[in-house]
Scaffold this motif. Structure first.
Motif, PDB file in Angstrom:
ATOM      1  N   PHE A 101      -0.964   8.432  -5.051  1.00  0.00           N
ATOM      2  CA  PHE A 101       0.062   8.418  -5.966  1.00  0.00           C
ATOM      3  C   PHE A 101       1.167   9.253  -5.078  1.00  0.00           C
ATOM      4  N   CYS A 102       2.430   9.324  -5.961  1.00  0.00           N
ATOM      5  CA  CYS A 102       3.473  10.142  -5.877  1.00  0.00           C
ATOM      6  C   CYS A 102       2.902  11.362  -6.375  1.00  0.00           C
ATOM      7  N   TYR A 103       3.333  12.792  -6.101  1.00  0.00           N
ATOM      8  CA  TYR A 103       2.798  13.881  -6.420  1.00  0.00           C
ATOM      9  C   TYR A 103       3.258  14.178  -7.895  1.00  0.00           C
ATOM     10  N   ARG A 104       4.638  13.930  -8.217  1.00  0.00           N
ATOM     11  CA  ARG A 104       5.137  14.287  -9.324  1.00  0.00           C
ATOM     12  C   ARG A 104       4.572  13.412 -10.277  1.00  0.00           C
ATOM     13  N   CYS A 105       4.391  12.086  -9.973  1.00  0.00           N
ATOM     14  CA  CYS A 105       3.764  10.931 -11.052  1.00  0.00           C
ATOM     15  C   CYS A 105       2.427  11.339 -11.416  1.00  0.00           C
ATOM     16  N   VAL A 106       1.477  11.425 -10.493  1.00  0.00           N
ATOM     17  CA  VAL A 106       0.256  11.612 -10.862  1.00  0.00           C
ATOM     18  C   VAL A 106       0.142  12.975 -11.465  1.00  0.00           C
ATOM     19  N   LYS A 145       0.660  -1.452   0.008  1.00  0.00           N
ATOM     20  CA  LYS A 145       0.111   0.021  -0.117  1.00  0.00           C
ATOM     21  C   LYS A 145       0.903   1.236  -0.255  1.00  0.00           C
ATOM     22  N   THR A 146       2.323   1.221   0.278  1.00  0.00           N
ATOM     23  CA  THR A 146       2.881   2.263   0.143  1.00  0.00           C
ATOM     24  C   THR A 146       3.694   2.733  -1.182  1.00  0.00           C
ATOM     25  N   VAL A 147       3.583   1.646  -1.970  1.00  0.00           N
ATOM     26  CA  VAL A 147       4.053   1.744  -3.483  1.00  0.00           C
ATOM     27  C   VAL A 147       3.164   2.847  -4.053  1.00  0.00           C
ATOM     28  N   CYS A 148       3.600   3.525  -5.038  1.00  0.00           N
ATOM     29  CA  CYS A 148       2.962   4.381  -6.068  1.00  0.00           C
ATOM     30  C   CYS A 148       2.330   3.410  -7.241  1.00  0.00           C
ATOM     31  N   PRO A 149       1.092   3.377  -7.682  1.00  0.00           N
ATOM     32  CA  PRO A 149       0.903   2.621  -8.785  1.00  0.00           C
ATOM     33  C   PRO A 149       1.450   2.920 -10.082  1.00  0.00           C
ATOM     34  N   LEU A 150       1.994   4.036 -10.103  1.00  0.00           N
ATOM     35  CA  LEU A 150       2.793   4.796 -11.550  1.00  0.00           C
ATOM     36  C   LEU A 150       4.135   4.384 -11.710  1.00  0.00           C
TER      37      LEU A 150
END
Length: 359
Positions: free
Chosen positions: A324-329, A301-306
């Motif tokens: 998500f991570c802010y930069r990724c999403v 659950k702590t991993v970004c899906p992107l």
């Protein structure tokens, strides 16, 4: 029984007395005009306070002045107020020693005219000011810091306690007078008409003909050789009459518009409009059902899906709830305008930054 009930909807043949519905309708006409103009003044004042703010601050005084010009013009030219003339009524002097009715075009005598102006214009103005005073005193009483023993506080508390009963007695006086008018026991539907020494009646054919031919007669009676003072007086009268005529014309058009708005926004009409224009409820959007075994979602659950790495600057999407991570999403939503997991339409403003208690 039928004869007594007929008086409610039909006028008496002897004195051509208007029905209760006509007199109540003309009474409610000006009460509908005032809040409409007040709303216009409020909108103008809010849109441009520097230029139109005075309209809202001095609305009561401006409306009273215009109402004075309007009513004085109609009472002197048609023997009726604006609303009474609008419904084809006129004011008839009750204590006429000669025993005959004046034509409406002759106007009211000065005594009855100024009494009528006082009750039509001045009394409503004082009533509005009194209601505002009571409202301000009630607010002051709720938030006042005066000690309970203050003499001023005791006085206006007594005034606030007595005002509802005085107002109830005032309204009851009018109600009793209207009931007597309905039952044929009184010539006046309002006690103010009795105090003014007049009663209401319908315009006759002679009245209508006289009102239509009066402007032509006045123009023919003007003499070319008059003094300067008389000319100035005539110009002032024409100016005041022109202002009053402009107000009456504008109000006549506005009255139909106000009545239409009153009908349009009535609760009964709104229900009818909704029943006629209501569209069937659209089906809910098709949701993509992703379970925990979906390859798009990481196991942890702590991993970004992107980026498939531990999230940095956790950011959730308001449209789906995934994090998500802010930069990724941010880069993904800006490019695709959808949620990476559900495919829901998403914009950058739907990003919600999450802050952990450690931060």
């Amino acid at each position: 029984m039928a004869e007594h009930g007929a008086h409610i909807t039909t006028a008496s043949v002897v004195d051509d007395q208007p029905s209760i519905f006509e007199v109540v309708a003309q009474d409610s006409l000006m009460t509908a005009v005032r809040p409409a103009l007040q709303h216009v003044a409020k909108v103008l004042a809010e849109s441009n306070p520097a230029h139109y703010g005075f309209l809202w601050r001095w609305f009561d005084e401006i409306f009273t002045l215009l109402d004075l010009l309007l009513q004085q013009h109609y009472l002197s030219k048609t023997s009726a107020s604006f609303s009474e003339n609008f419904y084809g009524l006129k004011r008839i002097v009750t204590a006429d020693k000669h025993g005959f009715q004046r034509l409406a075009s002759a106007g009211l005598p000065k005594k009855q005219l100024w009494k009528s102006v006082m009750f039509l214009v001045l009394l409503p103005y004082l009533k509005v000011k009194l209601e505002k005073l009571v409202s301000s005193l009630r607010e002051e009483d709720e938030y006042s810091i005066h000690p309970p023993s203050s003499r001023w506080k005791q006085i206006y508390r007594a005034f606030l306690a007595a005002y509802p009963f005085v107002n109830m007695a005032w309204e009851g006086w009018f109600l009793v007078q209207q009931l007597q008018y309905i039952l044929g026991k009184a010539q006046h539907h309002s006690p103010l008409l009795r105090l003014a020494g007049v009663r209401l009646g319908r315009l006759t054919v002679k009245d209508i003909q006289a009102l239509e031919h009066k402007p032509a007669k006045v123009s023919m009676m003007q003499q070319p050789g008059r003094r300067v003072s008389e000319k100035i007086k005539s110009v002032l009268k024409k100016t005041v009459g022109g202002v009053a005529l402009s107000l009456s014309t504008g109000l006549s058009v506005g009255v139909f518009f106000l009545q239409f708005l009153d009908w349009w926004y009535s609760s009964e009409n709104q229900e009818t409009i909704k029943s006629l224009t209501a569209l069937p409820t659209p089906p809910p959007p098709v949701h993509l059902d992703y379970n925990s075994d979906s390859p798009l979602l990481p196991k942890m659950k702590t991993v970004c899906p992107l980026c498939r790495k531990t999230r940095v600057n956790d950011t959730a999407l308001a449209t789906s709830g995934y994090v998500f991570c802010y930069r990724c999403v941010f880069n993904y939503v800006r490019s695709h305008h959808t949620c990476p997991i559900t495919g829901y339409p998403t914009e950058v403003q739907h990003l919600i930054k999450l802050y952990s208690p450690e931060n």
